[in-house]
Design a protein around this motif. Structure first.
Motif, short mmCIF file in Angstrom:
data_model
loop_
_atom_site.label_atom_id
_atom_site.label_comp_id
_atom_site.label_asym_id
_atom_site.label_seq_id
_atom_site.Cartn_x
_atom_site.Cartn_y
_atom_site.Cartn_z
N PHE A 10 -4.56 23.66 4.93
CA PHE A 10 -3.42 23.42 5.83
C PHE A 10 -2.92 21.98 5.83
N GLY A 11 -3.68 21.05 5.29
CA GLY A 11 -3.27 19.66 5.37
C GLY A 11 -3.27 19.20 6.82
N ASN A 12 -2.38 18.27 7.15
CA ASN A 12 -2.28 17.76 8.52
C ASN A 12 -1.10 18.40 9.25
N ILE A 13 -0.99 19.71 9.14
CA ILE A 13 0.15 20.43 9.70
C ILE A 13 0.23 20.25 11.21
N ASP A 14 1.44 20.13 11.71
CA ASP A 14 1.67 20.05 13.16
C ASP A 14 1.10 21.31 13.82
#
Length: 229
Positions: A10-14
């Motif tokens: 997801f990465g650094n998704i909000d």
């Protein structure tokens, strides 16, 4: 699943954008535009999972990073999906204006019409995460909104996270117009709930989430605004 695996997926998704994924509103295969994408913190999942991803940012360095990310996670996507340009002057859909057709051996401009309109309404989802509060004034803010709305297809989802006055009314200092000085030391363009409701109604949008605001240690307030065109 380990923390590292989740980070990779997801990465650094909000977190509020992640909530839209959990609710099944953002489906693989959709055309997703991140308007003000930075280096792509919100795009990792979309790139990995079969979405048609696009992005714009004024920073050439940031777009370079997004193109590198896309070349690894979604190498089939053209580099031109990611463009160095301001949100209020995006080129998506405007290419139709410069297309030419040949009539009796002569090149003429293609007529404006349904094709041009459809080219503008290109995206199923437009994301604006921590971008709108950097507007210089209300004119630029509205120009960004108008441009993002232009490229969003009817029935598409507009997702925004932006700074607001909500819950911070007694802690902020008015500079001019809708620009305020915040307790965290920054100067930002701030909206309020009435403005978001008015702009949504004027555009003909429909709320698909309540307006949600998080006050961060009484330093700033971040509001989530999610509507359908």
């Amino acid at each position: 699943m380990s923390e590292d695996s989740l980070q990779k997926l997801f990465g650094n998704i909000d977190i509020y954008l992640f909530d839209q994924l959990l609710k099944g509103r953002l489906i693989p295969g959709m055309r997703v535009l991140d308007a003000g994408c930075g280096s792509g913190r919100n795009l990792v999942y979309f790139l990995r999972n079969g979405y048609e991803v696009f992005g714009v940012d004024q920073s050439e360095e940031a777009i370079g990073e997004v193109r590198k990310l896309a070349s690894v996670l979604a190498p089939h996507l053209p580099a031109n999906n990611f463009r160095v340009e301001p949100v209020e002057q995006m080129s998506f859909g405007t290419e139709a204006n410069s297309q030419q057709q040949t009539v009796n051996g002569k090149a003429t401009s293609a007529p404006a019409g349904a094709e041009e309109k459809n080219a503008s309404e290109a995206f199923d989802v437009v994301i604006s995460s921590a971008v709108l509060h950097f507007a210089r004034d209300e004119e630029q803010w509205q120009a960004m909104i108008d441009e993002m709305w232009r490229v969003l297809r009817p029935g598409g989802i507009f997702f925004a996270r932006l700074a607001s006055t909500i819950g911070m009314e007694d802690r902020i200092e008015l500079i001019e117009g809708r620009r305020f000085h915040l307790p965290d030391g920054s100067d930002r363009f701030l909206v309020d709930e009435a403005m978001l409701r008015r702009v949504t109604a004027t555009a003909g949008g429909k709320f698909i989430e309540p307006i949600k605001t998080t006050v961060v240690e009484n330093l700033r307030a971040m509001t989530t605004w999610v509507v359908k065109k």
